[in-house]
Design an enzyme around this catalytic site. Structure first.
Site, mmCIF file in Angstrom:
data_model
loop_
_atom_site.group_PDB
_atom_site.id
_atom_site.type_symbol
_atom_site.label_atom_id
_atom_site.label_comp_id
_atom_site.label_asym_id
_atom_site.label_seq_id
_atom_site.Cartn_x
_atom_site.Cartn_y
_atom_site.Cartn_z
ATOM 1 N N TYR A 53 0.832 -1.211 0.000
ATOM 2 C CA TYR A 53 0.000 0.000 0.000
ATOM 3 C C TYR A 53 0.868 1.262 0.000
ATOM 4 C CZ TYR A 53 -4.288 -2.721 0.782
ATOM 5 O OH TYR A 53 -5.351 -3.582 0.660
ATOM 6 N N SER A 158 -6.852 -13.606 0.364
ATOM 7 C CA SER A 158 -7.644 -12.524 -0.213
ATOM 8 C C SER A 158 -7.856 -12.817 -1.690
ATOM 9 C CB SER A 158 -6.896 -11.194 -0.026
ATOM 10 O OG SER A 158 -7.651 -10.133 -0.551
ATOM 11 N N ASN A 159 -9.070 -12.580 -2.144
ATOM 12 C CA ASN A 159 -9.422 -12.744 -3.569
ATOM 13 C C ASN A 159 -9.270 -14.185 -4.034
ATOM 14 O OD1 ASN A 159 -9.777 -9.803 -4.009
ATOM 15 N ND2 ASN A 159 -7.580 -9.730 -3.630
ATOM 16 N N TRP A 209 -13.810 -5.771 0.876
ATOM 17 C CA TRP A 209 -13.139 -4.532 0.450
ATOM 18 C C TRP A 209 -13.982 -3.785 -0.581
ATOM 19 C CZ3 TRP A 209 -11.257 -4.183 -4.678
ATOM 20 C CH2 TRP A 209 -10.884 -5.345 -5.339
ATOM 21 N N CYS A 211 -16.579 -1.708 -0.269
ATOM 22 C CA CYS A 211 -18.049 -1.795 -0.131
ATOM 23 C C CYS A 211 -18.733 -0.682 -0.927
ATOM 24 C CB CYS A 211 -18.455 -1.656 1.338
ATOM 25 S SG CYS A 211 -17.839 -2.965 2.391
ATOM 26 N N GLY A 214 -15.104 1.851 -4.080
ATOM 27 C CA GLY A 214 -14.027 2.842 -4.113
ATOM 28 C C GLY A 214 -14.531 4.267 -4.264
ATOM 29 N N GLY A 215 -15.814 4.507 -3.960
ATOM 30 C CA GLY A 215 -16.408 5.849 -4.085
ATOM 31 C C GLY A 215 -17.094 6.058 -5.436
ATOM 32 N N ARG A 216 -16.945 5.066 -6.357
ATOM 33 C CA ARG A 216 -17.516 5.239 -7.711
ATOM 34 C C ARG A 216 -19.036 5.339 -7.679
ATOM 35 N NH1 ARG A 216 -17.080 1.176 -11.357
ATOM 36 N NH2 ARG A 216 -16.586 -0.398 -9.800
ATOM 37 N N PHE A 218 -20.874 6.991 -5.884
ATOM 38 C CA PHE A 218 -21.381 8.349 -5.634
ATOM 39 C C PHE A 218 -21.276 9.253 -6.852
ATOM 40 C CE2 PHE A 218 -19.783 6.628 -1.628
ATOM 41 C CZ PHE A 218 -20.961 6.623 -0.905
HETATM 42 P P1 NAP Z 1 -14.526 2.199 -0.279
HETATM 43 O O1 NAP Z 1 -15.237 2.492 0.967
HETATM 44 O O2 NAP Z 1 -15.254 1.464 -1.359
HETATM 45 O O3 NAP Z 1 -13.979 3.549 -0.953
HETATM 46 C C1 NAP Z 1 -13.406 4.565 -0.174
HETATM 47 C C2 NAP Z 1 -13.385 5.827 -1.016
HETATM 48 O O4 NAP Z 1 -14.725 6.269 -1.165
HETATM 49 C C3 NAP Z 1 -12.578 6.923 -0.355
HETATM 50 O O5 NAP Z 1 -11.859 7.627 -1.353
HETATM 51 C C4 NAP Z 1 -13.660 7.810 0.242
HETATM 52 O O6 NAP Z 1 -13.256 9.168 0.312
HETATM 53 C C5 NAP Z 1 -14.785 7.637 -0.757
HETATM 54 N N1 NAP Z 1 -16.087 7.893 -0.115
HETATM 55 C C6 NAP Z 1 -16.585 7.339 0.991
HETATM 56 N N2 NAP Z 1 -17.811 7.835 1.268
HETATM 57 C C7 NAP Z 1 -18.064 8.724 0.310
HETATM 58 C C8 NAP Z 1 -19.179 9.570 0.062
HETATM 59 N N3 NAP Z 1 -20.256 9.573 0.873
HETATM 60 N N4 NAP Z 1 -19.122 10.363 -1.019
HETATM 61 C C9 NAP Z 1 -18.046 10.356 -1.838
HETATM 62 N N5 NAP Z 1 -16.952 9.570 -1.640
HETATM 63 C C10 NAP Z 1 -16.972 8.761 -0.567
HETATM 64 O O7 NAP Z 1 -13.241 1.390 0.144
HETATM 65 P P2 NAP Z 1 -11.771 1.214 -0.508
HETATM 66 O O8 NAP Z 1 -10.912 2.311 0.016
HETATM 67 O O9 NAP Z 1 -11.833 0.991 -1.974
HETATM 68 O O10 NAP Z 1 -11.353 -0.156 0.167
HETATM 69 C C11 NAP Z 1 -11.401 -0.284 1.594
HETATM 70 C C12 NAP Z 1 -10.202 -1.064 2.094
HETATM 71 O O11 NAP Z 1 -10.218 -2.375 1.534
HETATM 72 C C13 NAP Z 1 -8.818 -0.495 1.700
HETATM 73 O O12 NAP Z 1 -8.389 0.532 2.575
HETATM 74 C C14 NAP Z 1 -7.956 -1.730 1.847
HETATM 75 O O13 NAP Z 1 -7.630 -1.889 3.215
HETATM 76 C C15 NAP Z 1 -8.885 -2.855 1.401
HETATM 77 N N6 NAP Z 1 -8.683 -3.277 -0.005
HETATM 78 C C16 NAP Z 1 -8.274 -4.565 -0.222
HETATM 79 C C17 NAP Z 1 -8.082 -5.034 -1.528
HETATM 80 C C18 NAP Z 1 -7.629 -6.454 -1.729
HETATM 81 O O14 NAP Z 1 -7.332 -6.837 -2.877
HETATM 82 N N7 NAP Z 1 -7.577 -7.253 -0.699
HETATM 83 C C19 NAP Z 1 -8.306 -4.187 -2.623
HETATM 84 C C20 NAP Z 1 -8.734 -2.869 -2.373
HETATM 85 C C21 NAP Z 1 -8.935 -2.436 -1.053
HETATM 86 P P3 NAP Z 1 -13.012 9.907 1.750
HETATM 87 O O15 NAP Z 1 -11.733 9.365 2.309
HETATM 88 O O16 NAP Z 1 -12.930 11.351 1.362
HETATM 89 O O17 NAP Z 1 -14.208 9.623 2.625
#
Ligand code: NAP
Length: 299
Positions: A53, A158-159, A209, A211, A214-216, A218
């Site tokens: 990361y 994972s995955n 991960w 959920c 990734g913010g898409r 919104f």
């Molecule tokens: P996510 O919750 O899908 O996306 C987070 C993003 O969404 C952040 O940029 C956040 O911005 C934005 N967001 C949240 N609420 C929002 C809202 N109401 N309006 C607009 N944007 C919003 O999670 P993710 O970060 O993709 O993944 C979560 C965790 O999963 C990662 O940190 C990592 O630990 C893990 N992960 C694991 C894998 C794997 O292959 N194992 C892959 C990817 C991720 P803000 O920070 O500004 O709120």
């Protein structure tokens, strides 16, 4: 906050804090200590990292915070991952990104994670991606060495597909404690390809991960995102909650005991996420999101 048992005398918080985007949050070590204290205060004690990361820099940034506040180590469960080798300035000789589940790489990666995280043990080590060249006996040998040395307490993946999971499990004396997978209203594959059924069968709680995709969800301007957003907006009005909360409630409705990983660096959003566990969707509401995602009714 519910605690979820993963092994004897070992639990995770139901919501987990993801640290993939840590460098985007632009926090000083002191601010990071405060951020961690705030989500721990909300009950979010489980923390998800990976060696790669932030181009191999997130673990060390977190380690600096742990150095400032060593008492936090006893209050959290640290998850990290290995096996992806990135193309990076830090390894200029590497020509392509690839996976490596050799014992030598797993052992070296854990030693680097321990140093970077500034800790002497990892609670859960995950293999980050399935490796077509994985020799399950060799991975099992590396896991045994790490456990006997006290460097890693539990292991997961994972995955992984069910078959990949079963292969590795067949060589281990202890249960794999989780499979960390993507699941959200834009990507429902795990609920359709047997992954969740397999985990439910073996009573293994998946970490989820992205959920929120990734913010898409919104902001993305695609037919699927527009349909999903419109449906989530309607349901959010019906249950008196935010769209993000409806998404977490939709994920939590899966009967395989999912553990959502929060990706936000905004403590208010983390609090909102945690509160969504009180929202119970009906089966019909769950399927309205399914229909919006697929763009057609159930067959
Ligand atoms: P996510 O919750 O899908 O996306 C987070 C993003 O969404 C952040 O940029 C956040 O911005 C934005 N967001 C949240 N609420 C929002 C809202 N109401 N309006 C607009 N944007 C919003 O999670 P993710 O970060 O993709 O993944 C979560 C965790 O999963 C990662 O940190 C990592 O630990 C893990 N992960 C694991 C894998 C794997 O292959 N194992 C892959 C990817 C991720 P803000 O920070 O500004 O709120």
């Amino acid at each position: 906050m519910r605690r979820i048992q993963l092994a004897d005398n070992f639990t995770f918080s139901q919501f987990i804090q993801g640290y993939w985007r840590l460098l985007d949050w632009d926090l000083t070590p002191v601010q990071l200590v405060n951020f961690a204290k705030q989500h721990i205060e909300l009950g979010v004690t489980t923390i998800d990292h990976a060696d790669i990361y932030g181009d191999y820099e997130c673990e060390a940034a977190f380690g600096q915070a742990l150095k400032l506040a060593p008492e936090l180590r006893q209050q959290i469960e640290l998850v990290t991952k290995c096996d992806i080798k990135l193309v990076s300035d830090k390894s200029p000789q590497r020509q392509i990104g690839h996976y490596d589940t050799s014992a030598a790489h797993i052992l070296a990666s854990v030693d680097a994670s321990l140093t970077n995280l500034n800790t002497d043990y990892i609670d859960v080590l995950l293999l980050h991606r399935p490796d077509p060249l994985m020799n399950a006996d060799e991975v099992a040998e590396a896991f045994n060495q790490l456990q006997q040395a006290g460097k890693v307490r539990h292991f997961g993946v994972s995955n992984f597909t069910p078959m990949q999971f079963d292969l590795l499990q067949s060589r281990l004396s202890n249960k794999l404690v989780t499979n960390q997978v993507e699941f959200n209203p834009m990507n429902m594959q795990c609920s359709a390809d047997g992954t969740f059924e397999h985990l439910q069968m073996h009573k293994v709680a998946p970490m989820i991960w992205s959920c929120l995709a990734g913010g898409r969800i919104f902001g993305e301007d695609s037919a699927q995102a527009n349909r999903v957003r419109a449906t989530l907006t309607q349901i959010a009005e019906e249950v008196g909650a935010g769209i993000d909360q409806v998404i977490y409630a939709w994920v939590l409705k899966m009967p395989c005991n999912p553990l959502p990983i929060i990706g936000s660096g905004n403590i208010k959003r983390i609090q909102t996420a945690v509160e969504s566990s009180a929202i119970k969707l009906t089966n019909e509401q769950w399927f309205r999101v399914w229909v919006a995602s697929n763009g057609h009714n159930v067959p």
